[in-house]
Every structure is written in structure tokens, then in C-alpha cells.
Design an enzyme around this catalytic site. Structure first.
Site, PDB file in Angstrom:
ATOM      1  N   ASN A  13      11.652   2.711  62.029  1.00  0.00           N
ATOM      2  CA  ASN A  13      10.338   3.384  62.205  1.00  0.00           C
ATOM      3  C   ASN A  13       9.486   2.350  62.943  1.00  0.00           C
ATOM      4  OD1 ASN A  13       8.248   4.970  59.609  1.00  0.00           O
ATOM      5  ND2 ASN A  13       8.539   5.578  61.719  1.00  0.00           N
ATOM      6  N   ASN A  65      -0.887   8.419  64.000  1.00  0.00           N
ATOM      7  CA  ASN A  65       0.423   8.896  64.438  1.00  0.00           C
ATOM      8  C   ASN A  65       0.486   8.850  65.962  1.00  0.00           C
ATOM      9  OD1 ASN A  65       1.951   9.753  62.072  1.00  0.00           O
ATOM     10  ND2 ASN A  65       0.423  11.370  61.815  1.00  0.00           N
ATOM     11  N   CYS A  74       1.007   5.502  55.893  1.00  0.00           N
ATOM     12  CA  CYS A  74       2.324   5.231  56.478  1.00  0.00           C
ATOM     13  C   CYS A  74       2.954   4.076  55.699  1.00  0.00           C
ATOM     14  CB  CYS A  74       2.164   4.852  57.954  1.00  0.00           C
ATOM     15  SG  CYS A  74       3.739   4.469  58.741  1.00  0.00           S
ATOM     16  N   GLY A  75       4.054   4.361  55.007  1.00  0.00           N
ATOM     17  CA  GLY A  75       4.672   3.362  54.140  1.00  0.00           C
ATOM     18  C   GLY A  75       5.347   2.253  54.936  1.00  0.00           C
ATOM     19  N   GLU A 189       9.012  14.036  61.142  1.00  0.00           N
ATOM     20  CA  GLU A 189       7.662  13.560  60.811  1.00  0.00           C
ATOM     21  C   GLU A 189       6.543  14.324  61.519  1.00  0.00           C
ATOM     22  OE1 GLU A 189       6.041   9.651  60.462  1.00  0.00           O
ATOM     23  OE2 GLU A 189       8.053   8.797  60.208  1.00  0.00           O
ATOM     24  N   CYS A 199      11.236   7.018  57.254  1.00  0.00           N
ATOM     25  CA  CYS A 199       9.869   7.414  56.884  1.00  0.00           C
ATOM     26  C   CYS A 199       9.623   6.874  55.481  1.00  0.00           C
ATOM     27  CB  CYS A 199       9.730   8.934  56.919  1.00  0.00           C
ATOM     28  SG  CYS A 199       8.084   9.491  56.421  1.00  0.00           S
ATOM     29  N   THR A 201       6.911   6.781  53.276  1.00  0.00           N
ATOM     30  CA  THR A 201       6.368   7.680  52.248  1.00  0.00           C
ATOM     31  C   THR A 201       7.355   8.808  51.971  1.00  0.00           C
ATOM     32  OG1 THR A 201       5.162   8.840  54.012  1.00  0.00           O
ATOM     33  CG2 THR A 201       3.917   7.224  52.705  1.00  0.00           C
TER      34      THR A 201
END
Ligand SMILES: N[C@H](CCC[C@H](N)C(=O)O)C(=O)O
Length: 264
Positions: A13, A65, A74-75, A189, A199, A201
């Protein structure tokens, strides 16, 4: 405008990071942000983060985003901005920073490449057919499946994300296959409007939903494989609330550079 940036990725990511402590960049321009994230006409990334000063915290994480719109939490981005803060010398091995869903604690390894990020507590999981719906800082739809490696995640994910239920606010779509010793997860996403290689989260939502489905309780760990590598979720579940939730995994700098881009 000339912008110095850093490119990071957390399990594939990928994000643009900007040290905006001097507030040099006015980022309230969706077209400008989208152009920076464009993989052909800009730097490229699933999202972009600005590290800014915030009294009472080590820093504030501002996240967009790649569509240029402000986003929910956003984790993987949170893990990457912690690695970035350590590189900048803003933090050492621990931090408390502010993000869109509130304060976050995180720990980072000596190497600066392994980050454990505490996520918000979760006490609500609803159902949509056989799927689970929950918010781990961003909204997620979790659907168990089989033969995930061959699934058309883009089209099947997009169809759910734009159905009558979710079209308005949007939601991230996670498909999960239980492979016994780990879960395999692929995610469409929101705001990227494509499948991403991980992703944060989203895999957190998967870990919690599967614990509920299996009736697990206590201190739990969920090892997860994603297209871009591996992540791990640690948490406590008493049957009502999920607490002490930590999203753990790699966060690495890929390159840095500068770009000259005029505001649209
Ligand atoms: N696209 C998500 C935000 C980023 C989530 C993801 N990159 C993560 O690591 O949590 C949303 O709009 O809800």
C-alpha cells in the site's frame, strides 16, 4: 510549486509523504492532490499524507485518498507516517500522534522499518447478508470467499461499493479466504477505486469479524497475507468490545524526490 516528497510503502500500500511542518503546501485542492497521486502524470500512490505540527501530539497526520478527497483513517498510511516521523527525527521509538479518527499510539523498531500502530476500539459489527460491516477508522465490508487468488476483485468489489446501499458514502470491500494458519485478504479500496496491495484498516476489520464469527475470546493474533506481503493484527475481544487493537507490519521508504507542479 516545488514540493520535496518521500515515497513509502507498507505491505505494498503505497503513499506520498510530505513534511509540512512549515505549512508550505496548501493541500485543499483535490485536483492538485489527485495529480500528485497519478501514476502516469504525477508521483503515483494510493494516497498522500502531510505531517504537520499539532500541540499536545508529536505530529498530525493529514491523509487524502488518491482521488484527491480527504479520507477516513488509513492504517498502513499511519504506519508509514510513523516511520517517516522517525526518519525526520521527530520521534524516537514511540509516538502519540493525531489522525482524522483521533489520537494514535505507535511503536517502531530500531531499524525504523517495523511499525505497530494502535487502532481505535471497535464495539459495533453489523451484518449485510453473509458479510460483516464495521468501522476500524474507515468503513469496511468483509466477505468470506474461496479461491480468492482467482477472484475478479476489481469488478466484484466495485459492484458492491457502488450498490444502492453503499453508493452514497462508499465503503471498502475486503474478500477473505481462511487458509487455516493465516487469512488471505484482497481489498477494493474506496477513494482509490481499485484493488490495492494491502489495506490496513481492512485487514483489521477482517481479523475482528473472523474472531466474532468463530466465537474467539481473549488476547488474539491474526496473521494475514495480502498481495503486497504480510501483516499481523493483535487485539483483545471479550464478546462485546474489541480493544488493544494493534496493526503490525513493515513500513519502508522507496525513494525521495521533488516535483514542480502548478496548482490547477
Ligand atoms: N481508502 C480508505 C482509506 C485508506 C485505507 C487503507 N489504505 C488503509 O491502510 O487503512 C477509505 O477511503 O476508507
Amino acid at each position: 510549486m516545488n514540493i520535496h516528497f518521500y515515497k513509502y510503502q507498507g505491505a505494498g500500500n503505497d503513499f506520498i509523504l510530505v513534511d509540512n511542518r512549515e505549512m508550505a503546501v496548501n493541500h485543499h485542492h483535490p485536483a492538485f492532490i489527485a495529480r500528485l497521486c497519478d501514476r502516469r502524470f504525477g508521483i503515483g500512490g494510493d494516497g498522500i499524507m502531510f505531517l504537520q505540527e499539532k500541540p499536545g501530539f508529536d505530529f498530525e497526520m493529514i491523509y487524502y485518498n488518491s482521488d484527491g478527497q480527504p479520507s477516513s483513517m488509513c492504517g498502513n498510511g499511519g504506519r508509514c507516517i510513523v516511520a517517516f516521523a522517525k526518519k525526520l527525527g521527530v520521534i524516537a521509538e514511540e509516538t502519540n500522534f493525531l489522525a482524522v479518527d483521533g489520537p494514535h499510539y505507535a511503536k517502531i523498531s530500531e531499524s525504523g522499518e517495523w511499525v505497530s500502530l494502535q487502532m481505535i476500539d471497535v464495539d459495533t459489527i453489523s451484518r449485510d447478508g453473509s458479510a460483516y460491516v464495521l468501522n476500524t477508522g474507515s468503513p469496511h465490508f468483509v466477505q468470506e470467499t474461496t479461491d480468492l487468488k482467482n477472484k475478479d476483485v476489481y469488478h466484484e468489489g466495485k459492484a458492491i461499493r457502488y450498490n444502492d446501499t453503499y453508493r452514497g458514502e462508499g465503503i471498502n470491500i475486503n474478500f477473505i479466504e481462511d487458509l487455516g494458519d493465516h487469512y488471505f485478504v484482497r481489498t477494493y479500496e474506496r477513494g482509490v477505486e481499485d484493488e490495492t496491495f494491502a489495506c490496513g484498516t481492512g485487514v483489521t476489520a477482517v481479523a475482528l469479524a473472523m474472531a466474532k464469527q468463530k466465537g474467539l475470546r481473549g488476547d488474539l493474533v491474526a496473521p494475514i497475507r495480502v498481495l503486497g506481503g504480510s501483516l499481523s493484527i493483535r487485539f483483545h475481544y471479550d464478546g462485546e468490545r474489541f480493544t488493544g487493537i494493534f496493526l503490525e507490519g513493515p513500513a519502508r521508504m522507496v525513494f525521495s524526490g521533488s516535483i514542480d507542479l502548478e496548482l490547477q
